[in-house]
Write a protein that holds these residues in place. Structure first.
Motif, PDB file in Angstrom:
ATOM      1  N   ARG A  66      64.101  54.079  28.721  1.00  0.00           N
ATOM      2  CA  ARG A  66      65.284  54.862  28.317  1.00  0.00           C
ATOM      3  C   ARG A  66      66.486  54.578  29.223  1.00  0.00           C
ATOM      4  O   ARG A  66      67.625  54.576  28.759  1.00  0.00           O
ATOM      5  CB  ARG A  66      64.954  56.351  28.318  1.00  0.00           C
ATOM      6  CG  ARG A  66      64.129  56.768  27.106  1.00  0.00           C
ATOM      7  CD  ARG A  66      63.551  58.160  27.257  1.00  0.00           C
ATOM      8  NE  ARG A  66      63.043  58.674  25.997  1.00  0.00           N
ATOM      9  CZ  ARG A  66      61.904  58.299  25.433  1.00  0.00           C
ATOM     10  NH1 ARG A  66      61.148  57.381  26.028  1.00  0.00           N
ATOM     11  NH2 ARG A  66      61.505  58.808  24.284  1.00  0.00           N
ATOM     12  N   LYS A  69      68.896  51.838  28.215  1.00  0.00           N
ATOM     13  CA  LYS A  69      69.714  52.004  27.009  1.00  0.00           C
ATOM     14  C   LYS A  69      70.960  52.812  27.345  1.00  0.00           C
ATOM     15  O   LYS A  69      70.916  54.037  27.417  1.00  0.00           O
ATOM     16  CB  LYS A  69      68.904  52.704  25.913  1.00  0.00           C
ATOM     17  CG  LYS A  69      67.703  51.904  25.485  1.00  0.00           C
ATOM     18  CD  LYS A  69      67.018  52.541  24.305  1.00  0.00           C
ATOM     19  CE  LYS A  69      66.244  51.545  23.495  1.00  0.00           C
ATOM     20  NZ  LYS A  69      66.992  50.691  22.610  1.00  0.00           N
ATOM     21  N   LEU A  70      72.061  52.101  27.536  1.00  0.00           N
ATOM     22  CA  LEU A  70      73.289  52.758  27.995  1.00  0.00           C
ATOM     23  C   LEU A  70      73.802  53.783  26.990  1.00  0.00           C
ATOM     24  O   LEU A  70      74.234  54.871  27.370  1.00  0.00           O
ATOM     25  CB  LEU A  70      74.374  51.715  28.288  1.00  0.00           C
ATOM     26  CG  LEU A  70      75.685  52.299  28.847  1.00  0.00           C
ATOM     27  CD1 LEU A  70      75.433  53.042  30.157  1.00  0.00           C
ATOM     28  CD2 LEU A  70      76.727  51.214  29.050  1.00  0.00           C
ATOM     29  N   GLU A  71      73.719  53.456  25.703  1.00  0.00           N
ATOM     30  CA  GLU A  71      74.280  54.418  24.735  1.00  0.00           C
ATOM     31  C   GLU A  71      73.449  55.702  24.702  1.00  0.00           C
ATOM     32  O   GLU A  71      73.995  56.793  24.487  1.00  0.00           O
ATOM     33  CB  GLU A  71      74.525  53.811  23.358  1.00  0.00           C
ATOM     34  CG  GLU A  71      73.479  53.199  22.514  1.00  0.00           C
ATOM     35  CD  GLU A  71      72.671  52.011  22.991  1.00  0.00           C
ATOM     36  OE1 GLU A  71      71.861  51.611  22.151  1.00  0.00           O
ATOM     37  OE2 GLU A  71      72.781  51.500  24.129  1.00  0.00           O
ATOM     38  N   LEU A  72      72.154  55.586  24.963  1.00  0.00           N
ATOM     39  CA  LEU A  72      71.308  56.790  25.049  1.00  0.00           C
ATOM     40  C   LEU A  72      71.690  57.612  26.280  1.00  0.00           C
ATOM     41  O   LEU A  72      71.830  58.832  26.201  1.00  0.00           O
ATOM     42  CB  LEU A  72      69.829  56.399  25.105  1.00  0.00           C
ATOM     43  CG  LEU A  72      68.846  57.556  25.295  1.00  0.00           C
ATOM     44  CD1 LEU A  72      68.870  58.480  24.084  1.00  0.00           C
ATOM     45  CD2 LEU A  72      67.439  57.037  25.537  1.00  0.00           C
ATOM     46  N   GLU A  74      74.569  57.623  27.795  1.00  0.00           N
ATOM     47  CA  GLU A  74      75.898  58.210  27.569  1.00  0.00           C
ATOM     48  C   GLU A  74      75.798  59.444  26.681  1.00  0.00           C
ATOM     49  O   GLU A  74      76.481  60.445  26.901  1.00  0.00           O
ATOM     50  CB  GLU A  74      76.838  57.170  26.956  1.00  0.00           C
ATOM     51  CG  GLU A  74      77.313  56.163  27.985  1.00  0.00           C
ATOM     52  CD  GLU A  74      78.145  55.029  27.407  1.00  0.00           C
ATOM     53  OE1 GLU A  74      78.855  54.378  28.187  1.00  0.00           O
ATOM     54  OE2 GLU A  74      78.077  54.775  26.179  1.00  0.00           O
ATOM     55  N   TYR A  75      74.912  59.379  25.708  1.00  0.00           N
ATOM     56  CA  TYR A  75      74.691  60.546  24.849  1.00  0.00           C
ATOM     57  C   TYR A  75      74.136  61.713  25.675  1.00  0.00           C
ATOM     58  O   TYR A  75      74.589  62.852  25.543  1.00  0.00           O
ATOM     59  CB  TYR A  75      73.735  60.190  23.704  1.00  0.00           C
ATOM     60  CG  TYR A  75      73.392  61.369  22.838  1.00  0.00           C
ATOM     61  CD1 TYR A  75      74.316  61.865  21.922  1.00  0.00           C
ATOM     62  CD2 TYR A  75      72.161  62.005  22.955  1.00  0.00           C
ATOM     63  CE1 TYR A  75      74.018  62.963  21.138  1.00  0.00           C
ATOM     64  CE2 TYR A  75      71.851  63.101  22.176  1.00  0.00           C
ATOM     65  CZ  TYR A  75      72.776  63.574  21.268  1.00  0.00           C
ATOM     66  OH  TYR A  75      72.474  64.670  20.503  1.00  0.00           O
ATOM     67  N   LYS A  76      73.176  61.420  26.551  1.00  0.00           N
ATOM     68  CA  LYS A  76      72.587  62.474  27.387  1.00  0.00           C
ATOM     69  C   LYS A  76      73.630  63.059  28.338  1.00  0.00           C
ATOM     70  O   LYS A  76      73.664  64.264  28.561  1.00  0.00           O
ATOM     71  CB  LYS A  76      71.403  61.932  28.188  1.00  0.00           C
ATOM     72  CG  LYS A  76      70.213  61.528  27.343  1.00  0.00           C
ATOM     73  CD  LYS A  76      69.643  62.690  26.588  1.00  0.00           C
ATOM     74  CE  LYS A  76      68.594  62.253  25.580  1.00  0.00           C
ATOM     75  NZ  LYS A  76      68.171  63.368  24.706  1.00  0.00           N
ATOM     76  N   SER A  78      76.694  63.350  27.792  1.00  0.00           N
ATOM     77  CA  SER A  78      77.648  64.175  27.027  1.00  0.00           C
ATOM     78  C   SER A  78      77.095  65.572  26.757  1.00  0.00           C
ATOM     79  O   SER A  78      77.838  66.458  26.346  1.00  0.00           O
ATOM     80  CB  SER A  78      77.985  63.492  25.702  1.00  0.00           C
ATOM     81  OG  SER A  78      76.923  63.649  24.764  1.00  0.00           O
TER      82      SER A  78
END
Ligand SMILES: *[C@@H]1O[C@H](CO)[C@@H](O)[C@H](O)[C@H]1NC(C)=O
Length: 98
Positions: A66, A69-72, A74-76, A78
């Protein structure tokens, strides 16, 4: 439960816990999400740390995957705003009434 149907060969429980800590209202907010399997915490994410952290050998692999995964991530990251601060605004007026 003690009274299991004999057809069941096991019970598997997957659980997620999301925690929001509010320090001085929404000035400082900490978000913690725990990933638990059969009462054992496999890994968790703490916004103060910013990464997934493993609690078991399997959880370490999951955390490592996990964290790649940068976009994951970044979502966390946020979630302190989108989940915690948002819910604080929605629910704190209700709590203040009591
Ligand atoms: C708490 O937050 C307010 C702004 O929301 C700030 O003015 C105040 O200084 C903060 N208090 C402390 C103890 O940090």
């Amino acid at each position: 439960p003690p009274d299991l149907c004999p057809a069941y060969s096991g019970v598997f429980q997957r659980m997620y816990k999301a925690e929001c800590y509010f320090i001085n209202g929404t000035e400082k907010v900490r978000f913690v999400k725990r990933y638990i399997y059969n009462r054992e915490q496999l890994f968790h994410l703490d916004s103060n740390v910013g990464l997934f952290v493993g609690g078991t050998p399997y959880g370490e692999k999951q955390a490592h995957y996990r964290n790649s995964k940068l976009e994951l991530l970044e979502y966390k990251w946020s979630q302190v705003d989108m989940f915690c601060r948002h819910n604080y605004e929605v629910y704190s007026p209700l709590f203040a009434e009591r």
